[in-house]
Write an enzyme that holds these catalytic residues in place. Structure first.
Site, short mmCIF file in Angstrom:
data_model
loop_
_atom_site.label_atom_id
_atom_site.label_comp_id
_atom_site.label_asym_id
_atom_site.label_seq_id
_atom_site.Cartn_x
_atom_site.Cartn_y
_atom_site.Cartn_z
CG ASP A 198 -2.19 0.70 1.11
OD1 ASP A 198 -2.33 1.48 0.15
OD2 ASP A 198 -3.08 0.52 1.96
CG ASP A 241 -9.32 2.55 -0.26
OD1 ASP A 241 -8.95 1.39 -0.53
OD2 ASP A 241 -8.67 3.32 0.46
#
Ligand code: DGJ
Length: 820
Positions: A521, A591
């Protein structure tokens, strides 16, 4: 039989040269250029194939007489110079009326009369900014070279495709044209790679300083594509966190249309580096479309401009704003590789060519051609609030459902109990995980699941031991205030010691347990960019050096752990690009896990990226980003068109939902290879389908954006099926909850049932209705040309067992199998 055998010749070449005329040939496209007497390289054509298969075959024999056809073509198609236009610059007395401003060129530099946007801008040591690069030599290579500092496309020879007209079975080839600026002793290699089976050509540029003085590169873009017309359309993709890949189309009749990431420091959700140039009449299935991308993850710039006369120019590469690079004598600078896929079969044709290219020539390693596992990720199920037993509970449910991989997301290390602390401290938090990662992984493995882990190696929190011990490793301007993003700072990956530290610390984590998957990430954009190691005059090199450092780290780690499946992520799809895909085969798409939003986001990605690169999960309802509730089947159908997984607390689902999940998992496993490796077709706005390469199997998705009563005459019209084949079409049957009918139950029930009352609940628990069942057999030609009519949807009156319950936001998956 492939062309080589037919002609009894050796290597089938995709690059044909006659003296100073060059033809790059793919299955359906030609790229054509010639060196002018002045030494400039004229761009003559890129688009539809200029040759028939027969003519191409003749050329391959290499007879001087046959090859002359190339020069004749160049003579016919090249620009003729009759006179200087008004106030234009004539390049030189010797070349007469040659005005660079109206020439389609392969490379344009600053200062010699081509007043359009240049590929290259250099500040020389004497202060001059004028460059003049002219042809020196050209060479064709059977082996592709790789850039040293950046990822490159490659060909391992496994993607042989035979098509009707041309039949290539050889690996890609490479042409290097070297230009020289003899005034300043600089040379520029323009590198073209030709991938015939996927109609893709790539370009990159490498500048060498062969002088005794340093120069400053103010820009070195990767791609320049001149068109002999105006009024082209630039399609680009924009958005923000959790709303990536919104498509935008602008016509460029004059002036400039730009898609760029200026200082975010990553390829970005604000503007993805993938763009398309097309004729304004191009549709999904017809018309000229050029798909354009960069194998790069930093700030980028793509622009389509037009001088208002008859030319347009597309350029793309590293964002010049905020960039400069000092090149010392004997040094070289590599611009990222640019990718071009052309199709005259509209956006769809281009996308499929690009997908094939990305799948075979960008993505690499163990997982390239392997089916990706179905995963459960604990992020939206637990966020930071978990311990070993809650994780194992989730894993048990996942295992019961047939899920294959358990991914432990953020919060497993250091003092990471929220997003204020811990980044940088890659030691397991034994309060949460008393048996360590190893103990947890073993227990997960014992449940029949593989184990995966989240990391965010590029970042550091101020509240971390790493920062306390090495504050100078964080990107900030010493003695000046700095800004945080998600409470964190970026580590200075321009520094070798930081790169080495991350390689070492990640290697320790990756080998500390039986880890099969890593989610990498990166959760903030850049600010206060600065490196203590760079001299002041080199600070504009920072972002590009960061990516050279990051790529080195990614290269080393993926080499060291070849069997780990890596998934890139940057707060969702904030760094979704071919640079990352050169190391990590898949990237978390967004997301935003809301199925309705995902329909749009994934459709946006589909223009430039194949399904099996886009992470997509089924999550809880109400959705955590939109608070919107969609049916479980809808969430499944949408996520199935991506690297599929779940991200919700499975333990809290009802028994019926758990069964539904198990059923979805089984279905996906059965159809996984079609989803992940099939050809992707965009149908109407809320429909899509995948078709296996041999066209024997397909899955189509229909999404009901908004249902209206008495208004449903739905047909399933397909694309990409074999017209000569016979297919059987059925739908994925779903269970229908009686509660979905609300108080309408009273039109059937012998007693009055209070909506949502106890009796309603009992009936719903014990009685499940089955959805309609389609069973249609017909030819590919019927399906492709007009489609098969489906059973009617519920429309306010009547209901039978054939009625399709198709509420707003419902979906159906249709499976299509060849009848042999
Ligand atoms: C952002 C990612 O996109 C999410 O999926 C999740 O991994 C969080 N970071 C964790 O902090």
């Amino acid at each position: 039989m492939v062309l080589r055998d037919k002609l009894a010749i050796g290597r089938v070449t995709m690059i044909i040269r006659n003296d100073n005329v060059f033809l790059l040939q793919t299955m359906n496209t030609s790229y054509f250029m010639q060196v002018l007497p002045s030494g400039h390289v004229e761009h003559i054509h890129y688009g539809k194939s200029l040759l028939s298969a027969g003519q191409y075959g003749e050329l391959l024999k290499g007879n001087a007489e046959d090859l002359k056809i190339l020069s004749d073509m160049a003579q016919a198609m090249g620009i003729k110079h009759h006179h200087e236009g008004g106030n234009m610059i004539a390049y030189s007395v010797e070349t007469g009326p040659l005005c660079l401003e109206i020439m389609p060129l392969e490379m344009s530099s600053f200062g010699k009369g081509d007043v359009r946007e240049p590929l290259l801008e250099i500040s020389h040591s004497d202060g001059s900014r004028t460059s003049d690069f002219l042809f020196e030599k050209a060479e064709i290579f059977d082996e592709l070279s790789e850039l040293e500092t950046l990822p490159s496309s490659y060909d391992d020879g496994t993607s042989k495709t035979v098509c009707s007209a041309f039949s290539f079975d050889d690996k890609a080839q490479q042409l290097v044209i070297t230009l020289r600026d003899k005034e300043y002793n600089l040379s520029l290699d323009m590198i073209y790679k030709v991938y015939p089976e996927c109609d893709t050509i790539t370009r990159s540029a490498v500048l060498y300083n062969e002088s005794e003085n340093k120069v400053v590169i103010d820009r070195l873009l990767s791609n320049q594509l001149d068109f002999q017309r105006t009024g082209l359309q630039l399609t680009s993709f924009h958005g923000r966190w959790a709303d990536e890949m919104g498509m935008s189309q602008s016509l460029c009749t004059a002036g400039k249309v730009v898609s760029e990431e200026i200082s975010a420091g990553e390829s970005g959700s604000r503007s993805n580096p993938f763009t398309m140039v097309s004729t304004p009449d191009a549709t999904e299935d017809a018309g000229d479309v050029y798909g354009l991308n960069l194998i790069y993850s930093g700030n980028h710039y793509s622009a389509l401009s037009s001088n208002g006369t008859f030319l347009s120019r597309f350029v793309s590469g590293i964002q010049p704003t905020g960039f400069a690079w000092t090149l010392e004598p004997s040094e070289k600078f590599e611009a990222p590789e640019a990718v071009m896929a052309y199709s005259c079969k509209g956006f769809g044709g281009m996308s499929r060519a690009m997908h094939n290219f990305v799948r075979k020539h960008v993505v690499r390693g163990t997982w390239r051609d392997k089916e990706r596992p179905i995963l459960i990720n604990n992020w939206e199920a637990t966020y930071f609030n978990f311990d070993q037993s809650s994780l194992l509970k989730l894993a048990k449910e996942a295992s019961k459902a047939g899920i294959e991989l358990f991914v432990l997301d953020d919060g497993w290390f250091g003092a990471r109990n929220d997003d204020h602390a811990g980044l940088g401290d890659w030691r397991v938090n034994t309060k949460k995980l008393p048996d360590g990662l190893n103990g947890l992984a073993d227990k997960i493995n014992a449940l029949g699941l593989k184990f995966g882990l989240w990391v965010e190696p590029e970042m550091v929190n101020e509240d971390s031991d790493l920062y306390r011990e090495n504050p100078e490793w964080a990107v900030r301007i010493p003695d000046h205030p700095h800004s945080l993003g998600r409470n964190q700072m970026i580590l200075d990956f321009t520094r070798k010691e930081v790169q080495d530290y991350i390689i070492d610390s990640m290697s320790k984590v990756f080998s500390s347990a039986n880890i099969s998957y890593i989610k990498w990430d990166m959760n903030r954009v850049f600010s206060d960019s600065f490196s203590r190691e760079l001299p002041a005059e080199r600070m504009k090199e920072f972002t590009h050096r960061y990516y050279m450092g990051l790529y080195r780290v990614m290269r080393e780690l993926t080499k060291k752990f070849p069997d780990i499946l890596f998934e890139g992520c940057s707060a969702g799809g904030n760094r979704f690009d071919l640079g990352i895909l050169s190391f990590f085969p898949q990237i978390w798409g967004s997301d935003d896990t809301d199925a309705v939003c995902r329909m749009d986001i994934q459709r946006g990605y589909s223009y430039g990226y194949p399904v099996n690169t886009i992470g997509a999960h089924v999550s809880a309802v109400p959705n955590h980003q939109t608070l919107h509730t969609t049916p479980l089947e809808t969430r499944f159908s949408v996520a199935a068109f991506g690297c599929f997984g779940y991200e919700l607390n499975l333990s809290e689902l009802s028994e019926a939902e758990k069964k539904q999940v198990a059923d979805q998992v089984a279905f996906y496993k059965q159809w996984r290879s079609v989803f992940q490796f099939g050809d992707y077709y965009r149908l109407d706005k809320y429909r899509a389908m995948v078709v296996s390469k041999d066209k024997s199997l397909a899955v189509a998705l229909i999404f009901q954006k908004e249902s209206r009563p008495n208004n449903d005459y739905l047909a399933l019209q397909t694309k990409g099926l074999d017209c000569d084949k016979l297919y059987r079409i059925s739908n994925r049957q779903v269970k229908i909850n009686i509660k979905d009918f609300g108080s309408l139950i009273n039109t059937m029930a012998p007693i009055h049932v209070k909506q949502d009352g106890i009796i309603h609940g009992i009936i719903a628990r014990h009685y499940k209705m089955q959805s309609e069942k389609e069973d249609i057999t017909t030819t590919g030609s019927v399906l492709n040309s007009c489609g098969a009519r489906l059973s009617p949807a519920y429309g306010g009156t009547g209901y039978g067992e054939d009625t399709r319950m198709f509420r707003t936001n419902d979906t159906r998956l249709y499976i299509i199998a060849e009848v042999k």
